[in-house]
Design a protein around this motif. Structure first.
Motif, PDB file in Angstrom:
ATOM      1  N   CYS A 177       0.835  -1.110   0.090  1.00  0.00           N
ATOM      2  CA  CYS A 177       0.095   0.111  -0.130  1.00  0.00           C
ATOM      3  C   CYS A 177       0.824   1.321  -0.054  1.00  0.00           C
ATOM      4  O   CYS A 177       1.845   1.520   0.929  1.00  0.00           O
ATOM      5  CB  CYS A 177      -0.905  -0.037   1.151  1.00  0.00           C
ATOM      6  SG  CYS A 177      -2.048   1.492   1.474  1.00  0.00           S
ATOM      7  N   THR A 201       1.349   4.938   0.936  1.00  0.00           N
ATOM      8  CA  THR A 201       0.634   6.127   1.720  1.00  0.00           C
ATOM      9  C   THR A 201       1.453   7.213   2.021  1.00  0.00           C
ATOM     10  O   THR A 201       2.840   7.104   1.690  1.00  0.00           O
ATOM     11  CB  THR A 201       0.333   5.495   3.227  1.00  0.00           C
ATOM     12  OG1 THR A 201      -0.277   6.487   3.837  1.00  0.00           O
ATOM     13  CG2 THR A 201       1.410   4.834   3.720  1.00  0.00           C
ATOM     14  N   SER A 260       3.780   4.198   8.885  1.00  0.00           N
ATOM     15  CA  SER A 260       3.287   3.203   9.399  1.00  0.00           C
ATOM     16  C   SER A 260       4.066   2.134   9.554  1.00  0.00           C
ATOM     17  O   SER A 260       4.914   1.537   9.080  1.00  0.00           O
ATOM     18  CB  SER A 260       1.917   2.727   8.291  1.00  0.00           C
ATOM     19  OG  SER A 260       2.275   2.114   7.210  1.00  0.00           O
TER      20      SER A 260
END
Length: 105
Positions: free
Chosen positions: A3, A5, A9
C-alpha cells in the motif's frame, strides 16, 4: 499487499521522509529501458514529494534502496533470487510485467 501512503506506518518502506531518500539502484549491464524507467520514477517522486532521489548503479552499506532490474540481466535481482530473498514466480517468463516486494536485509 503493498500500500502506498503519505504517512508512516509499521512495516512501511519509506521512499522519502525527513531522514530518508531511498536511492533507485539499477545494474549498469541491464537493458537501457530499466535506467530510463528508473529516471522516470525519480522524476515522479520529485514531482509528488518535492524531494529528489538518486538513480545509481551501486549499493552502499546502509542503503535502503529501490532496486529495479530484469531477471537474468540484473546482478542485484539475480542475487536476491538465488539466495531466496526475492520471489519472482509471478513475473518470471512474462513480458512487460513487474513485481513489487519489500525485502528484508
Amino acid at each position: 499487499a503493498i500500500c502506498i501512503t503519505g504517512s508512516d506506518s509499521q512495516g512501511a518502506f519509506a521512499i522519502v521522509s525527513t531522514n530518508v531518500r531511498a536511492p533507485i539502484v539499477v545494474d549498469a549491464a541491464d537493458a537501457e529501458v530499466v535506467s530510463t524507467a528508473a529516471t522516470a520514477v525519480r522524476s515522479d517522486i520529485a514531482a509528488v514529494t518535492g524531494t529528489g532521489v538518486v538513480v545509481k548503479n551501486t549499493l552502499a552499506a546502509g542503503d535502503l534502496p529501490i532496486i529495479a532490474g530484469t531477471i537474468g540481466s540484473s546482478s542485484f535481482i539475480d542475487t536476491m533470487v538465488s539466495n531466496g530473498t526475492l520471489d519472482v514466480s509471478d513475473v518470471k517468463g512474462q513480458w512487460e510485467s513487474y513485481g513489487l516486494q519489500i525485502v528484508s536485509n
